[in-house]
Design a protein around this motif. Structure first.
Motif, short mmCIF file in Angstrom:
data_model
loop_
_atom_site.label_atom_id
_atom_site.label_comp_id
_atom_site.label_asym_id
_atom_site.label_seq_id
_atom_site.Cartn_x
_atom_site.Cartn_y
_atom_site.Cartn_z
N SER A 1 -15.46 2.89 -0.98
CA SER A 1 -16.53 1.92 -1.16
C SER A 1 -16.08 0.54 -1.54
O SER A 1 -16.88 -0.35 -1.69
N SER A 2 -14.76 0.33 -1.70
CA SER A 2 -14.29 -0.99 -2.10
C SER A 2 -14.51 -2.02 -1.02
O SER A 2 -14.51 -3.21 -1.26
N GLY A 3 -14.60 -1.57 0.24
CA GLY A 3 -14.80 -2.51 1.34
C GLY A 3 -13.50 -3.03 1.90
O GLY A 3 -13.49 -3.70 2.91
N ALA A 4 -12.36 -2.75 1.27
CA ALA A 4 -11.08 -3.20 1.79
C ALA A 4 -10.70 -2.32 2.96
O ALA A 4 -10.96 -1.12 2.95
N PRO A 5 -10.06 -2.89 4.00
CA PRO A 5 -9.66 -2.07 5.14
C PRO A 5 -8.61 -1.07 4.74
O PRO A 5 -7.79 -1.34 3.88
N LYS A 6 -8.65 0.11 5.38
CA LYS A 6 -7.63 1.11 5.11
C LYS A 6 -6.29 0.56 5.54
O LYS A 6 -6.12 0.13 6.67
N PRO A 7 -5.30 0.54 4.64
CA PRO A 7 -4.05 -0.12 4.96
C PRO A 7 -3.22 0.66 5.95
O PRO A 7 -3.19 1.88 5.92
N THR A 8 -2.55 -0.09 6.82
CA THR A 8 -1.38 0.45 7.47
C THR A 8 -0.29 -0.41 6.92
O THR A 8 -0.55 -1.44 6.33
N SER A 9 0.95 -0.01 7.04
CA SER A 9 1.93 -0.72 6.30
C SER A 9 3.00 -1.23 7.19
O SER A 9 3.01 -0.98 8.36
N SER A 10 3.98 -1.87 6.61
CA SER A 10 5.09 -2.23 7.42
C SER A 10 5.96 -1.01 7.56
O SER A 10 7.07 -1.10 8.00
N ASP A 11 5.39 0.15 7.20
CA ASP A 11 5.98 1.41 7.60
C ASP A 11 5.22 1.86 8.80
O ASP A 11 5.35 2.94 9.30
N GLU A 12 4.40 1.11 9.19
CA GLU A 12 3.71 1.03 10.44
C GLU A 12 3.49 -0.45 10.63
O GLU A 12 2.65 -0.84 11.31
N CYS B 1 2.00 -1.67 -2.74
CA CYS B 1 0.68 -2.24 -2.45
C CYS B 1 0.70 -2.80 -1.03
O CYS B 1 1.70 -3.37 -0.59
N GLU B 2 -0.43 -2.66 -0.33
CA GLU B 2 -0.45 -3.08 1.07
C GLU B 2 -1.85 -3.40 1.55
O GLU B 2 -2.85 -2.95 0.99
N LYS B 3 -1.88 -4.20 2.61
CA LYS B 3 -3.16 -4.57 3.23
C LYS B 3 -2.90 -5.06 4.65
O LYS B 3 -1.85 -5.67 4.91
N THR B 4 -3.84 -4.80 5.56
CA THR B 4 -3.77 -5.37 6.91
C THR B 4 -5.07 -6.11 7.19
O THR B 4 -6.09 -5.87 6.57
N TRP B 5 -5.02 -7.03 8.17
CA TRP B 5 -6.19 -7.80 8.57
C TRP B 5 -5.99 -8.33 9.99
O TRP B 5 -4.84 -8.43 10.46
N PRO B 6 -7.06 -8.68 10.68
CA PRO B 6 -6.93 -9.23 12.04
C PRO B 6 -6.34 -10.64 11.98
O PRO B 6 -6.70 -11.44 11.11
N ASN B 7 -5.45 -10.94 12.92
CA ASN B 7 -4.92 -12.29 13.03
C ASN B 7 -6.06 -13.24 13.40
O ASN B 7 -6.94 -12.90 14.19
N GLU B 8 -6.06 -14.42 12.80
CA GLU B 8 -7.17 -15.36 13.01
C GLU B 8 -7.18 -15.98 14.40
O GLU B 8 -8.21 -16.46 14.86
N GLN B 9 -6.02 -15.98 15.07
CA GLN B 9 -5.94 -16.66 16.36
C GLN B 9 -5.71 -15.72 17.53
O GLN B 9 -6.19 -15.97 18.64
N TYR B 10 -4.98 -14.62 17.29
CA TYR B 10 -4.60 -13.71 18.37
C TYR B 10 -5.17 -12.31 18.11
O TYR B 10 -5.43 -11.95 16.96
N PRO B 11 -5.34 -11.51 19.15
CA PRO B 11 -5.89 -10.16 18.98
C PRO B 11 -4.82 -9.17 18.52
O PRO B 11 -4.53 -8.16 19.19
#
Length: 201
Positions: free
Chosen positions: A30-41, A154-164
């Motif tokens: 419920s935190s609303g944060a995206p499920k992380p993938t990591s730089s282990d992905e 600790c980790e987080k991912t997000w969409p790039n603002e300019q590229y898909p």
């Protein structure tokens, strides 16, 4: 108890509470944060699904862990094969390699590419400042944290603002060593775990 020790204890309690609420079981909660993938992905590997079993030691290690000096040597053969022909530490991206403070900066990127890159900085950071920083990332930026391999990650991912493509950041702290990786469209599986294994055995 002096002020510094009191502050460290308070930060430890705060991070412990944070980790209880943002482990892998709550990554999509419920935190609303995206499920992380990591730089282990670049990060979330099988150990990310395990329940937290460790927290940072309350006492510093008796002997400082040596910082690495070679960006290739800290990676496994599998991770290196995933990086393929990606250039390492091209001068176009500025200073890299071993810094004057002993830190190591590894920049995997092709200067001809618009966004694909992976940048890791391995440096020393004491427990108090490290916990303050990780707590701030959780509280202010929606990072998820857990405690694999004897450290705090600790980790987080997000969409790039300019590229898909997907951007992200993964941090791992243990024994006064911080591994801080930022990436965009380049996330080899097992990357962070390979570095952790190389440094801590």
């Amino acid at each position: 108890m002096n002020a510094r020790l009191a502050a460290a204890c308070a930060a430890t309690l705060l991070l412990t509470a944070v980790l209880t609420g943002c482990g892998p079981a709550d990554a999509g909660g419920s935190s609303g944060a995206p499920k992380p993938t990591s730089s282990d992905e670049a990060t979330a590997s099988p150990e990310a699904s395990d329940s937290p079993t460790a927290s940072p030691s309350p006492t510093p290690p008796s002997k400082a862990v040596a910082l690495p000096t070679d960006c290739r040597a800290i990676l496994s053969a599998d991770v290196l094969s995933q990086l393929g022909e990606t250039p390492l530490n091209d001068a176009a991206f500025g200073p890299s390699g071993v810094g004057s403070d002993g830190s190591l900066t590894c920049i995997w990127a092709d200067p001809r590419a618009d966004t694909t890159r992976l940048v890791t900085v391995i440096s020393r950071m004491n427990r108090g400042p490290a916990l303050d920083m990780l707590n701030a990332l959780v509280a202010n930026e929606g990072f998820s944290c857990f405690t694999p391999e004897g450290g705090t990650r600790c980790e987080k991912t997000w969409p790039n603002e300019q590229y898909p493509v997907t951007d992200g950041r993964t941090l791992f702290w243990r024994d006064d060593v911080l591994i801080d990786t930022r990436y965009s469209n380049l996330a080899p599986s097992g990357y962070t775990s390979a570095i952790v294994k190389s440094i801590f055995g």
